[in-house]
Each structure stands twice: as structure tokens, then as C-alpha cells.
Design a protein around this motif. Structure first.
Motif, PDB file in Angstrom:
ATOM      1  N   ALA A 273       0.858  -1.222   0.060  1.00 42.96           N
ATOM      2  CA  ALA A 273       0.046  -0.005   0.107  1.00 42.96           C
ATOM      3  C   ALA A 273       0.744   1.181  -0.074  1.00 42.96           C
ATOM      4  O   ALA A 273       1.808   1.448   0.695  1.00 42.96           O
ATOM      5  N   GLY A 275       0.695   5.613  -1.212  1.00 39.27           N
ATOM      6  CA  GLY A 275       0.016   6.800  -1.753  1.00 39.27           C
ATOM      7  C   GLY A 275      -1.653   6.423  -1.927  1.00 39.27           C
ATOM      8  O   GLY A 275      -2.138   7.087  -2.918  1.00 39.27           O
ATOM      9  N   GLY A 276      -1.995   5.745  -0.925  1.00 38.47           N
ATOM     10  CA  GLY A 276      -3.323   5.489  -1.006  1.00 38.47           C
ATOM     11  C   GLY A 276      -3.948   4.370  -1.885  1.00 38.47           C
ATOM     12  O   GLY A 276      -4.999   4.069  -2.123  1.00 38.47           O
ATOM     13  N   LYS A 278      -3.302   0.164  -3.012  1.00 35.47           N
ATOM     14  CA  LYS A 278      -2.652  -0.989  -2.859  1.00 35.47           C
ATOM     15  C   LYS A 278      -2.558  -1.781  -4.087  1.00 35.47           C
ATOM     16  O   LYS A 278      -3.321  -2.124  -4.898  1.00 35.47           O
TER      17      LYS A 278
END
Length: 282
Positions: A273, A275-276, A278
């Protein structure tokens, strides 16, 4: 009987017989021609077309066909092999014997496991000798730092331009250690899953400068496959928050760890995961 009528009857019979004989001959000729045509067709089907001249055949997956059906540019001339693992050309390689003093053992990896040693020859430049990790314990038992040894190996130049030996064997006194594959356990170990979470403290790079893994703020080393590292690109930066799940690396039989160091926590990531987003990275 009337002679004129009889003559006419004979003439009619002769003409009729002539027509019948002509029809029979025509039928026979037609049958003969048909039979010859059938035989010729059958002969053409049974006889294969002549083979194409050398080099004129259809192109296969390896390029134009050459003499004796050899492949073209892709396969190369028969008897030659392309580059092997690591870009090295396969086939015969010259083994060199070097006598000198084993100076020290090295660990060129994230796991702090010995995989090389420094060899100082009686004359000439110092060599770095690379060996498989599973031979570490055997080598340290056979030769300590400061011992005189004879090393057989294949010389290579690494990506950093430095020359090193790829280990083949080492002899120290009466003991000899040969390069041999590791003994596989009868029961394979069960992988231990783990989660690593934190911010990137350091980027680990290979000799060519390419990122090969990251070190998190809690000292956990997260290793990623080359394809994932290439796709993530500049997203892997110092200070970025990441969370990885995967398998913990466990010590393998025969490995020797750097003295005074504890086993680092190394996670072979399967998901990441960042930078937001996954990612599946295995």
C-alpha cells in the motif's frame, strides 16, 4: 427374294455395323483417355513436390531456414549458445587457480549473510571471491581470516567494473570445499507471513544504482520484485508511508551470519500500500 431389295438390305446392314464399330472404338478411346488421366492424377498425388533449395524455404520462428533446417538469427549457428544467467555466455569457461591469503569474509546483501571473501594473492591485484550462501559455514570451518588458501574460480567483471571470482573450490591445508548445490530438506519449511508498516528510511540499490528494496523506519527491509520496482518508479521516496504484507525470510541451512549482528527482519512483499493505492506485487 427381290434382288434389288436384298441388295438394299445388305447395304443397310453394313452401314449399321460400321456405325456400331465406330461407336465402340470411340467409347474405347474415351475410356483409355480417362484411365490415363486418372493414373496421371494419382501419380501426381503420390509424388511429393521437390524440396526447396537451401535457404529458400519458408521462414520459421527463428528466421529463414538455412542448410539442414537450421534456424536463422534467433537460434544462431548450431552448437553456439546465447548468454546465460547474468548475461554470461554459456558453454566452456576457463577456471583459474589463485594462491594467496584469505583476508576477510563479506556480506553483500540485506540479510547480513556471508556470500564473499577477500583474497590477497602473493602477487597481483586483490580479488573478491563470490560464493553461494549455503557454503558459508563450510568455508569458515575450512579457512579463517589469515589462512593461506588456493581458490579455483571463473573470473568476471561486475556491473560496477570490479573484477571478481565466481567460486568453484577452495583448498586450505588438507581441507577442500567444492561448489555443490544445497541439500533440500525432506519437509519444506512453512512460510511465515508478516506485515511491515512505516515510512521509508532508505532505498537499497544494486551495483548499477537501481532500487532493489526499501528500509522502513523500524529497520524492516521490504524486498520487491524487479517488475514492481520498475512500475512504482519515483513513488518510492524517502519519507513515503508504506504498508507491505508478505513472507518473512528465514535462515537457510549452511548460511553463516555476520558476527555480532542479529537477523534483520526481511519481508518479501506480496502486497504493497503506497500513496493510498494497494498493489499486488508478487
Amino acid at each position: 427374294m427381290n434382288k434389288p431389295f436384298y441388295s438394299v438390305a445388305l447395304l443397310a446392314a453394313a452401314l449399321l455395323a460400321g456405325h456400331i464399330q465406330a461407336d465402340a472404338q470411340t467409347t474405347t478411346k474415351i475410356k483409355t483417355k480417362t484411365s490415363k488421366s486418372a493414373k496421371a492424377t494419382a501419380g501426381n498425388l503420390a509424388t511429393p513436390p521437390p524440396p526447396p533449395a537451401e535457404g529458400d524455404g519458408p521462414e520459421g520462428p527463428g528466421g529463414p531456414r538455412g542448410p539442414r533446417g537450421e534456424h536463422g538469427p534467433k537460434g544462431g549457428p548450431r552448437g553456439e549458445r546465447g548468454p546465460g544467467p547474468g548475461g554470461e555466455r554459456g558453454g566452456l569457461q576457463t577456471i583459474t587457480d589463485v594462491r594467496g591469503t584469505l583476508s576477510s569474509y563479506l556480506a553483500n546483501n540485506d540479510d547480513q549473510v556471508y556470500d564473499a571473501f577477500i583474497l590477497k594473492p602473493a602477487s597481483g591485484a586483490v580479488d573478491t571471491v563470490r560464493f553461494p550462501r549455503h557454503l558459508g559455514q563450510q568455508l569458515q570451518a575450512a579457512a579463517k581470516a589469515g589462512n593461506a588458501v588456493t581458490v579455483s574460480g571463473v573470473r568476471h567483471t561486475g556491473p560496477d567494473g570490479r573484477s571478481h571470482f565466481r567460486f568453484v573450490s577452495l583448498t586450505s591445508g588438507s581441507q577442500t570445499v567444492n561448489d555443490a548445490p544445497p541439500v533440500r530438506p525432506t519437509t519444506p519449511p512453512t512460510p511465515e507471513t508478516a506485515t511491515a508498516k512505516g515510512t521509508i528510511k532508505e532505498l537499497r540499490r544494486d551495483p548499477k544504482g537501481r532500487v532493489r528494496g526499501v528500509v522502513l523506519s523500524d529497520q524492516t527491509v521490504v524486498q520487491l520484485p524487479p517488475s514492481a520496482l520498475e512500475q512504482l518508479g519515483d513513488k518510492l521516496t524517502v519519507g513515503a508511508a508504506v504498508e507491505a504484507t508478505g513472507n518473512l525470510r528465514t535462515a537457510q541451512a549452511g548460511e553463516a551470519r555476520v558476527a555480532g549482528t542479529s537477523a534483520p527482519r526481511v519481508v518479501h512483499a506480496q502486497t504493497l500500500a503506497l500513496g493510498g493505492v494497494k498493489y499486488l506485487v508478487r
